[in-house]
Design a protein around this motif. Sequence first.
Motif, PDB file in Angstrom:
ATOM      1  N   LEU A  74       0.842  -1.190   0.000  1.00  0.00           N
ATOM      2  CA  LEU A  74       0.000   0.000   0.000  1.00  0.00           C
ATOM      3  C   LEU A  74       0.878   1.241   0.000  1.00  0.00           C
ATOM      4  O   LEU A  74       1.980   1.239   0.549  1.00  0.00           O
ATOM      5  N   ARG A  75       0.366   2.314  -0.580  1.00  0.00           N
ATOM      6  CA  ARG A  75       1.156   3.525  -0.708  1.00  0.00           C
ATOM      7  C   ARG A  75       0.254   4.758  -0.670  1.00  0.00           C
ATOM      8  O   ARG A  75      -0.972   4.660  -0.799  1.00  0.00           O
ATOM      9  N   ARG A  76       0.883   5.903  -0.505  1.00  0.00           N
ATOM     10  CA  ARG A  76       0.128   7.154  -0.496  1.00  0.00           C
ATOM     11  C   ARG A  76      -0.629   7.327  -1.798  1.00  0.00           C
ATOM     12  O   ARG A  76      -0.107   7.082  -2.876  1.00  0.00           O
ATOM     13  N   GLY A  77      -1.884   7.773  -1.664  1.00  0.00           N
ATOM     14  CA  GLY A  77      -2.698   7.992  -2.843  1.00  0.00           C
ATOM     15  C   GLY A  77      -3.639   6.854  -3.149  1.00  0.00           C
ATOM     16  O   GLY A  77      -4.567   7.012  -3.944  1.00  0.00           O
ATOM     17  N   ASP A  78      -3.422   5.680  -2.534  1.00  0.00           N
ATOM     18  CA  ASP A  78      -4.371   4.579  -2.714  1.00  0.00           C
ATOM     19  C   ASP A  78      -5.716   4.965  -2.119  1.00  0.00           C
ATOM     20  O   ASP A  78      -5.788   5.655  -1.083  1.00  0.00           O
ATOM     21  N   LEU A  79      -6.787   4.523  -2.739  1.00  0.00           N
ATOM     22  CA  LEU A  79      -8.126   4.729  -2.197  1.00  0.00           C
ATOM     23  C   LEU A  79      -8.606   3.434  -1.567  1.00  0.00           C
ATOM     24  O   LEU A  79      -8.512   2.368  -2.190  1.00  0.00           O
ATOM     25  N   ILE A  80      -9.113   3.507  -0.351  1.00  0.00           N
ATOM     26  CA  ILE A  80      -9.752   2.350   0.272  1.00  0.00           C
ATOM     27  C   ILE A  80     -11.240   2.470  -0.021  1.00  0.00           C
ATOM     28  O   ILE A  80     -11.901   3.428   0.405  1.00  0.00           O
ATOM     29  N   VAL A  81     -11.771   1.515  -0.773  1.00  0.00           N
ATOM     30  CA  VAL A  81     -13.162   1.612  -1.225  1.00  0.00           C
ATOM     31  C   VAL A  81     -14.083   0.597  -0.542  1.00  0.00           C
ATOM     32  O   VAL A  81     -15.307   0.769  -0.557  1.00  0.00           O
ATOM     33  N   ARG A  82     -13.492  -0.449   0.049  1.00  0.00           N
ATOM     34  CA  ARG A  82     -14.299  -1.422   0.782  1.00  0.00           C
ATOM     35  C   ARG A  82     -13.487  -1.951   1.958  1.00  0.00           C
ATOM     36  O   ARG A  82     -12.257  -2.026   1.890  1.00  0.00           O
ATOM     37  N   ILE A  83     -14.198  -2.326   3.021  1.00  0.00           N
ATOM     38  CA  ILE A  83     -13.557  -2.980   4.159  1.00  0.00           C
ATOM     39  C   ILE A  83     -14.520  -4.021   4.712  1.00  0.00           C
ATOM     40  O   ILE A  83     -15.703  -3.734   4.929  1.00  0.00           O
ATOM     41  N   GLY A  84     -14.027  -5.231   4.883  1.00  0.00           N
ATOM     42  CA  GLY A  84     -14.865  -6.301   5.398  1.00  0.00           C
ATOM     43  C   GLY A  84     -16.102  -6.556   4.580  1.00  0.00           C
ATOM     44  O   GLY A  84     -17.146  -6.944   5.119  1.00  0.00           O
ATOM     45  N   GLY A  85     -16.037  -6.310   3.278  1.00  0.00           N
ATOM     46  CA  GLY A  85     -17.171  -6.554   2.403  1.00  0.00           C
ATOM     47  C   GLY A  85     -18.145  -5.401   2.298  1.00  0.00           C
ATOM     48  O   GLY A  85     -19.117  -5.476   1.534  1.00  0.00           O
ATOM     49  N   GLN A  86     -17.903  -4.292   3.030  1.00  0.00           N
ATOM     50  CA  GLN A  86     -18.802  -3.151   3.010  1.00  0.00           C
ATOM     51  C   GLN A  86     -18.149  -1.962   2.302  1.00  0.00           C
ATOM     52  O   GLN A  86     -16.952  -1.745   2.418  1.00  0.00           O
ATOM     53  N   ALA A  87     -18.976  -1.214   1.566  1.00  0.00           N
ATOM     54  CA  ALA A  87     -18.472  -0.033   0.868  1.00  0.00           C
ATOM     55  C   ALA A  87     -18.008   1.021   1.868  1.00  0.00           C
ATOM     56  O   ALA A  87     -18.577   1.160   2.957  1.00  0.00           O
ATOM     57  N   VAL A  88     -16.980   1.765   1.489  1.00  0.00           N
ATOM     58  CA  VAL A  88     -16.420   2.809   2.349  1.00  0.00           C
ATOM     59  C   VAL A  88     -16.736   4.174   1.755  1.00  0.00           C
ATOM     60  O   VAL A  88     -16.390   4.463   0.607  1.00  0.00           O
ATOM     61  N   GLU A  89     -17.408   5.005   2.569  1.00  0.00           N
ATOM     62  CA  GLU A  89     -17.688   6.372   2.160  1.00  0.00           C
ATOM     63  C   GLU A  89     -16.924   7.374   3.023  1.00  0.00           C
ATOM     64  O   GLU A  89     -16.613   8.475   2.572  1.00  0.00           O
ATOM     65  N   ASP A  90     -16.659   7.001   4.285  1.00  0.00           N
ATOM     66  CA  ASP A  90     -15.975   7.927   5.187  1.00  0.00           C
ATOM     67  C   ASP A  90     -15.164   7.141   6.208  1.00  0.00           C
ATOM     68  O   ASP A  90     -15.131   5.902   6.187  1.00  0.00           O
ATOM     69  N   LEU A  91     -14.510   7.852   7.119  1.00  0.00           N
ATOM     70  CA  LEU A  91     -13.632   7.218   8.093  1.00  0.00           C
ATOM     71  C   LEU A  91     -14.400   6.364   9.093  1.00  0.00           C
ATOM     72  O   LEU A  91     -13.855   5.385   9.632  1.00  0.00           O
TER      73      LEU A  91
END
Length: 489
Positions: free
Chosen positions: A427-444
């Motif tokens: 992983l590196r700076r600028g990567d987007l995290i779009v899902r975690i644990g099978g759920q979509a990510v919109e915010d922190l």
Amino acid sequence: MSRLVALKLLVAVLVLGVSAVATTNSYAHPAPDGFADLAESLLPSVVNIASTFEIKPRLGAQDGGPGVPPWFDPFGMFGGQGRGQQPRETKAGGSGFIIDETGIIITNHHVIDNADKVVVTLSDGTELEAEVLGADARTDIAVLKVDPDGLLPAVKLANSDLVRVGEWVIAVGNPFGLGGTVTAGIVSALGRDIGAGYYDDFIQTDAPINQGNSGGPLFNMAGEVIGINSVIISRGGGNVGIGFSIPSNLAQRVVADLREHGRVQRGWLGVGIQSVDEEIAASLGLDEAEGVMISNVMEGYPAEEAGVLSGDVILKFDDKDTPDTRTLLRAVSDTPAGQEVDMVVWRDGDTKTLQVTVGEMPDDIDEPSSVASNGKSDLEDDTLDALGMMIITMTDEMRSRFNIPDEASGVIVAQVRRSSDAATKGLRRGDLIVRIGGQAVEDLDDISQGIEKAKADDKLAVLIQINRGGNFRFVPIKLDDEEAEEPEE
């Protein structure tokens, strides 16, 4: 009397011993006394190929080079074309072999790629200009057509699935322009993946193969083609006993498509895929690291229409196990467009069978690639220090700073801590995290909730999906990876 019985027993043992040895070795082919008869019968079916490429001169300002008046540089001495300079030709050599007596020839794609003219030289010295019926860069196979005065000696493609390691083979070709060269060796290994592409399945041989052998045949002792010589591993460009041939079974389907359509028609799902390792398997509740994970589903294509979701793991395709990406790619590409097949996926801790109608791979689709994103982060926005990373909220300012498209969603990796699991996983700076644990990510908050849920479920790692330059992949990150180390610059 006892001596007679003993003698009979000894004879019986000897006979059984000979029989046993004969049975054991019945599948082994002893080293041949020579290859002369075989070579003599096969040489007429192998051809030399000369590809001609036109190199156009670089144009300078007013034909006189950058900043040079044409009257001052009439011969192009300053890098310009010069008034008298003409395009020049260069040639490259390779090999090929005849598979149809009417003049159909197989060679490598890279032998004729972008050639302005292709000339085939037969074993008797006859030169014939060739037409390229079709070429496939993904498998490095091309089909040529010549118009001879009579019928040509052709060879047969063998069933390469029957090839065994240790079999004797001979390679025939045009190394360094020396036509009609025969070398011998054995099959060293099968199913080699050397990173040339997603369709790698090479036969490895120690039969000497050199520059110019490309496109030539690898024969078994029955005089059948088991492979197309294509690649060598060498530090100096010469033979070191490690050569690779495209299996004849792969070639047969590709050649059939090229002859009929001029291009290869491949099945396609419209998904991004990645392998499943032990950490990903554990995070998904899989007993073993098997299957192929869907990292991205393209809109409007077969997978989406079948209900495939990002994060699904394909376990079977058309009743065939899919232990890795290469197996799945071959299975899908070999399926005719329009055919409906069952696909078993792992989703939410259970298996699910989907019916998918396979599409046809568009010609302009390239193999997946990774595109690195660069950017600076000042952490002035809302931040979250978790999973060995500093993660920030997506804002218009951050979109501009990290060059993120308007349609992209998720949160941004601003920094990655040295020696963290996230850094180890790339992983590196600028990567987007779009899902975690099978759920979509919109915010922190979505990140925090995903971590807490994984911990509550006693998971050792949490599975996140990242978007890097439009390329999606899943990465398992260890939950106990919270080292307070200096972040990467």
